[in-house]
Each structure stands twice: as structure tokens, then as C-alpha cells.
Motif scaffolding. Structure first.
Motif, PDB file in Angstrom:
ATOM      1  N   ALA A  47       0.814  -1.212   0.000  1.00  0.00           N
ATOM      2  CA  ALA A  47       0.000   0.000   0.000  1.00  0.00           C
ATOM      3  C   ALA A  47       0.852   1.268   0.000  1.00  0.00           C
ATOM      4  N   GLY A  48       2.089   1.155   0.504  1.00  0.00           N
ATOM      5  CA  GLY A  48       2.947   2.329   0.589  1.00  0.00           C
ATOM      6  C   GLY A  48       2.570   3.251   1.725  1.00  0.00           C
ATOM      7  N   TYR A  53       2.915   5.077  11.165  1.00  0.00           N
ATOM      8  CA  TYR A  53       3.680   6.242  10.727  1.00  0.00           C
ATOM      9  C   TYR A  53       2.781   7.473  10.680  1.00  0.00           C
ATOM     10  N   SER A  54       1.540   7.300  10.242  1.00  0.00           N
ATOM     11  CA  SER A  54       0.608   8.421  10.192  1.00  0.00           C
ATOM     12  C   SER A  54       0.290   8.944  11.590  1.00  0.00           C
ATOM     13  N   LEU A  58       5.497  10.229  11.150  1.00  0.00           N
ATOM     14  CA  LEU A  58       6.729   9.845  10.466  1.00  0.00           C
ATOM     15  C   LEU A  58       6.504   9.825   8.966  1.00  0.00           C
ATOM     16  N   LEU A  59       7.572  10.107   8.233  1.00  0.00           N
ATOM     17  CA  LEU A  59       7.482  10.165   6.780  1.00  0.00           C
ATOM     18  C   LEU A  59       8.835   9.758   6.205  1.00  0.00           C
ATOM     19  N   THR A  60       8.894   8.636   5.485  1.00  0.00           N
ATOM     20  CA  THR A  60      10.149   8.206   4.871  1.00  0.00           C
ATOM     21  C   THR A  60      10.095   8.324   3.361  1.00  0.00           C
ATOM     22  N   CYS A  61       8.984   8.764   2.837  1.00  0.00           N
ATOM     23  CA  CYS A  61       8.833   8.935   1.403  1.00  0.00           C
ATOM     24  C   CYS A  61       9.456  10.261   0.978  1.00  0.00           C
TER      25      CYS A  61
END
Length: 72
Positions: A47-48, A53-54, A58-61
Motif C-alpha cells: 500500500a505504501g 507512521y501516520s 513519520l514520513l520516509t517517502c
């Protein structure tokens, strides 16, 4: 649903998911079903998006920055 996983994070989740799923074939008895936990990292990688994380922001994209996310 916005994507919050980067490519490296997704690849690691696939590897971990496959390793956990392999427990279905390696372990005996009731412990073998622990391998089904491997579906969680595989589904989040596909799903990506990771719900945890939400929640924690957090955000690794690399495609979206925090400023882009704040705008909507």
C-alpha cells in the motif's frame, strides 16, 4: 491515502514479511501461525502507507515533504 513509506522502507518490509511468513513452513505446532504476522509488513509495503507512521507523524517517502503534507 497518502504514501508515507520510502522505497528502502518498503523493500525492508517485504524482506521482513517474507522472513516471517517462512515461519509457517519452518516451525511446528501452534507456533507456526506466528508467521502470519508477516502479512502486516507485506500489506503496508504494497500500500505504501503505514498507519503507525501516520499516527506518529513519520514520513520516509522522499516525494512529499512535511510542508506538502501540512497543506493537505
Amino acid at each position: 491515502m497518502a504514501r508515507n513509506l520510502g522505497n528502502l522502507d518498503r523493500a525492508l518490509r517485504v524482506v521482513i514479511g517474507i522472513a516471517l511468513l517462512s515461519l509457517l513452513f519452518v516451525l511446528d505446532g501452534g507456533l507456526r501461525w506466528i508467521g502470519l504476522v508477516g502479512l502486516v509488513p507485506l500489506l503496508t509495503a504494497a500500500a505504501g502507507n503505514c498507519p503507525l507512521y501516520s499516527i506518529f507523524g513519520l514520513l520516509t517517502c522522499p516525494l512529499r515533504t512535511r510542508n506538502d503534507r501540512a497543506r493537505g
